[in-house]
Write a protein that holds these residues in place. Structure first.
Motif, PDB file in Angstrom:
ATOM      1  N   ALA A 244      -1.603  -5.840  -1.816  1.00  0.00           N
ATOM      2  CA  ALA A 244      -2.311  -4.952  -0.881  1.00  0.00           C
ATOM      3  C   ALA A 244      -3.749  -5.395  -0.630  1.00  0.00           C
ATOM      4  O   ALA A 244      -4.484  -4.737   0.107  1.00  0.00           O
TER       5      ALA A 244
ATOM      6  N   GLN B  82      -1.267  -4.023  -6.121  1.00  0.00           N
ATOM      7  CA  GLN B  82      -2.664  -4.006  -5.678  1.00  0.00           C
ATOM      8  C   GLN B  82      -3.095  -5.379  -5.168  1.00  0.00           C
ATOM      9  O   GLN B  82      -3.844  -5.480  -4.190  1.00  0.00           O
TER      10      GLN B  82
ATOM     11  N   SER C 159       0.829  -1.216   0.000  1.00  0.00           N
ATOM     12  CA  SER C 159       0.000   0.000   0.000  1.00  0.00           C
ATOM     13  C   SER C 159       0.855   1.254   0.000  1.00  0.00           C
ATOM     14  O   SER C 159       0.531   2.253  -0.652  1.00  0.00           O
TER      15      SER C 159
ATOM     16  N   LYS D  48       1.769   4.484  -3.440  1.00  0.00           N
ATOM     17  CA  LYS D  48       1.661   5.942  -3.341  1.00  0.00           C
ATOM     18  C   LYS D  48       2.966   6.660  -3.678  1.00  0.00           C
ATOM     19  O   LYS D  48       3.019   7.890  -3.616  1.00  0.00           O
TER      20      LYS D  48
ATOM     21  N   ASP E 130      -6.236  -5.387  -2.680  1.00  0.00           N
ATOM     22  CA  ASP E 130      -7.236  -4.619  -3.416  1.00  0.00           C
ATOM     23  C   ASP E 130      -7.526  -5.395  -4.701  1.00  0.00           C
ATOM     24  O   ASP E 130      -7.084  -5.037  -5.798  1.00  0.00           O
TER      25      ASP E 130
END
Length: 746
Positions: free
Chosen positions: A72, A69, A42, A46, A74
């Protein structure tokens, strides 16, 4: 220092400078690791470097994005990013099954959470739904796509974690590597056993697959796999592939033919799979394939007609098959075919280091040694160790730690002699090949020279060959599967993004089932002109261009144009010290944003072009040189410097000077005498060169760890060592030398 390298180093330093918390206990405690990995992924999502990557390489960005992702957790976004990656990788959903193992995993995790069911049940449900949504052409490779190596993934994860031992932080680059290795192990370990069985179950519903051993008249054993679609109950033409790369790929080739409504038959070469015979690559195909075709053509599921397909070694195999043509063999589709003795294991009579790596890949076991072949670090170190040592090229297998009889046997035949000639059609043999043939290759294909050799020889010795060529901006993989969006780092024109599979099986329909001729085949030569988004068609290779220009080896300071014949004879002198194994790479700036590697090369640059031109065909011409030794290996590169300042490699050529006039008979050069070296067997290209571009020509000496070192003594090059180097090689490149560039005009 080269600008690109400098930028890469700065970027790498920035990545190394970024640090993230990562507890040292995660290295040894799996519970801590499971908790920390989603948090780490995560954070990485960013970071600025990832966002910058989006601007420089969208495909690389999406590749990293969907994996991060997924780590993470997601899952929905990961699937969306993976879908975007596939669209960027290839048009027309041709890559719709790429990385599908990760999609199965993420879909199962979504179902597990949403429906509150155990993961095995969720995986089965997700697999069934996704499988049923795929067209038949995409299901053929699923068994390969889900065949993740759990052991290798576990080892890679352990090695990555060990680098974090006793550390409580991790830099950006290491964090990316950790996320990748963690994802692979996590995905493969929890899905592999179950998903393998799910694929087998689905295959059994759709296909009939049989494995048989064929005994040849010479007493050898060959394993053959036959795949038929259950809904096809009548005899059909058989599409045969001869494959040395025994393994999961066999079933794929069989299923691919079956979904196009043929019977797929895949035979492995001697020594592979169930065969205990000696494995001598290339040597027995002509004899063995004839007997295989004879057996196949008499089976109840065969209608008596056989076609062949395959790329690289599998492409070579088809030319071996037509050396002694069986009546049942009605057509072949050789793709990126190895020109044995022509472009592999030696290109224009220069042996390549890669040959040893390949030999071990296909002979280490009954299938293929994927782990060893993929170990680039190992093979780079072996080749570098050989190069640095100055030992003979013949010692390369000993340096690798595994002597090879095959490697040594190949080195015993530096000329294109009877050893190579007997493996495939030779000269007048081509006159007897009167079946329809479709050849595919690419401008970036490693075996383009081989593929084009067969095409040219067939046309030279056969008065009216029914032989078509399709060539475009494809690499070795693309020209035997489909046109990727990018080739050699550059986007290809949309019109070139075609399915080579669809083309091949449309050809089979045309020849074997009286179908329509593929629309692309408007003439014998079908070539895509890069940067125009068009295909062109010609009756012969010579008609690919309408004229030529000669690029002379002269400095523009002494002439208004490199395209004008020099008024006075002169030369450029080059010196190459073969004893020096620590020389630094040299680069020439071609613009404010790019430069070109010029190590062991002489640089020539044209004036700025005042109009567009299309280069179409391959380089020809002559080098007039004098040297102080008996031989050397030339190395030639033609670049375009685009109006934006970026370089674009157009064509290359290497050759052993002593074999340039006759690849079967060595003719040593006379020191101090002006000699003429013809340029043949260079790489084909077709591309529009925009007004405002320049052309750059590099000529020089082949001297690096990827190829033999020719010291110029006149002895067998494989036996020469650094002790034979003597005084540095001195070359006079005379300015009446020229590279002839083919030009196409409407």
């Amino acid at each position: 220092m080269k600008i690109k390298i400098l930028l890469a180093l700065i970027f790498a330093n920035l990545m190394q400078a970024q640090k993230f918390y990562f507890p040292k206990t995660a290295v040894t405690d799996s519970v801590v690791l499971e908790k920390q990995m989603p948090l780490l992924a995560s954070k990485l999502l960013k970071q600025t470097p990832l966002l910058k990557l989006k601007k420089t390489s969208k495909m690389a960005y999406l590749d990293q994005l969907f994996r991060l992702q997924l780590v993470a957790k997601d899952y929905k976004k990961s699937n969306t990013s993976l879908a975007d990656y596939r669209k960027e990788f290839a048009d027309h959903d041709m890559a719709g099954n790429k990385f599908i193992i990760y999609e199965f995993y993420s879909l199962a995790k979504i179902a597990e959470a949403k429906e509150k069911i155990p993961f095995p049940g969720a995986l089965q449900k997700a697999f069934n739904a996704k499988y049923e949504s795929l067209p038949d052409k995409l299901i053929t490779k699923i068994s390969i796509a889900v065949d993740g190596d759990v052991g290798a993934a576990r080892k890679a994860l352990k090695e990555t974690l060990n680098k974090q031992k006793d550390k409580d932080s991790i830099d950006y680059g290491s964090a990316l590597a950790l996320c990748r290795s963690y994802l692979n192990y996590k995905t493969f370990s929890v899905t592999k056993p179950q998903i393998t069985q799910l694929v087998i179950s689905k295959d059994n519903e759709k296909f009939i697959t049989e494995t048989k051993d064929i005994k040849t008249k010479s007493g050898n054993t060959l394993t053959i796999i036959i795949v038929r679609k259950k809904t096809n109950t009548s005899p059909l033409p058989v599409i045969l592939t001869n494959n040395i790369y025994a393994g999961p790929i066999d079933a794929y080739f069989g299923k691919r033919a079956a979904v196009y409504n043929y019977v797929g038959a895949v035979v492995n070469t001697r020594g592979k799979r169930n065969s205990n015979d000696e494995n001598n690559p290339f040597e027995h195909e002509s004899q063995d394939i004839y007997e295989v075709i004879d057996w196949v053509s008499k089976q109840p599921w065969c209608d008596g007609k056989v076609g062949m397909i395959g790329g690289s070694y599998l492409g070579f195999s088809q030319w071996a098959a037509v050396k002694k043509l069986h009546p049942a063999l009605k057509t072949i589709v050789p793709q990126v075919a190895v020109g044995i003795g022509i472009d592999y294991p030696a290109q224009n009579n220069i042996f390549m280091s890669y040959m040893l790596r390949w030999v071990q890949y296909v002979t280490n076991n009954k299938l293929t040694d994927e782990a060893d072949f993929a170990n680039a670090k190992k093979w780079d170190s072996i080749n570098t160790a050989w190069y640095k040592s100055g030992r003979s090229f013949r010692s390369l297998d000993m340096i690798s730690g595994k002597p090879s009889k095959i490697f040594q046997r190949w080195l015993d035949h530096p000329g294109y002699d009877q050893y190579w000639q007997k493996m495939v059609p030779y000269k007048e043999d081509f006159a007897n090949i009167n079946i329809p043939i479709l050849t595919t290759t690419g401008y970036y294909d490693d075996d383009q020279i081989g593929a084009m050799y067969y095409f040219k020889q067939h046309h030279q010795y056969n008065k009216n060959p029914n032989h078509y060529l399709v060539i475009g901006p494809y690499d070795h993989g693309g020209a035997q599967s489909f046109g990727f969006t990018y080739a050699n780092g550059n986007p290809i024109d949309p019109v070139a993004r075609i399915s080579i599979d669809d083309l091949a099986f449309s050809w089979f329909d045309y020849i074997l089932k009286n179908g329509k001729k593929p629309a692309l085949l408007q003439d014998r030569i079908n070539f895509q002109v890069m940067n125009t988004n068009t295909w062109k068609h010609a009756p012969s290779l010579e008609k690919m261009h309408t004229s030529t220009v000669k690029f002379y080896l002269q400095d523009r300071k002494n002439s208004s144009s490199v395209f004008n014949q020099p008024a006075q004879k002169d030369f450029v002198k080059q010196t190459v010290d073969f004893k020096n194994r620590d020389e630094k790479e040299t680069y020439h700036p071609v613009s404010k944003i790019d430069n070109i590697k010029t190590t062991n090369s002489v640089y020539f640059e044209s004036e700025v072009l005042d109009k567009d031109l299309i280069i179409s065909g391959n380089l020809a011409g002559y080098f007039n040189v004098s040297i102080n030794k008996k031989d050397f290996d030339t190395d030639t590169y033609l670049y375009q410097i685009q109006p934006d300042g970026k370089s674009f490699l157009l064509s290359t050529h290497i050759v052993r000077a002593s074999y340039a006039k006759n690849n079967a008979v060595r003719q040593l050069l006379q020191p101090g005498k002006t000699e003429q070296i013809p340029i043949t067997n260079s790489m084909f290209i077709s591309k529009k060169i925009e007004k405002g571009s320049k052309l750059v020509l590099l000529v020089g000496v082949n001297k690096n760890s990827s190829w033999q070192i020719n010291y110029g003594t006149g002895k067998d090059v494989s036996d020469e060592t650094i002790k034979d180097a003597g005084e540095p090689l001195e070359i006079k490149w005379y300015n009446d030398s020229y590279v002839e560039i083919p030009i196409y005009q409407e």
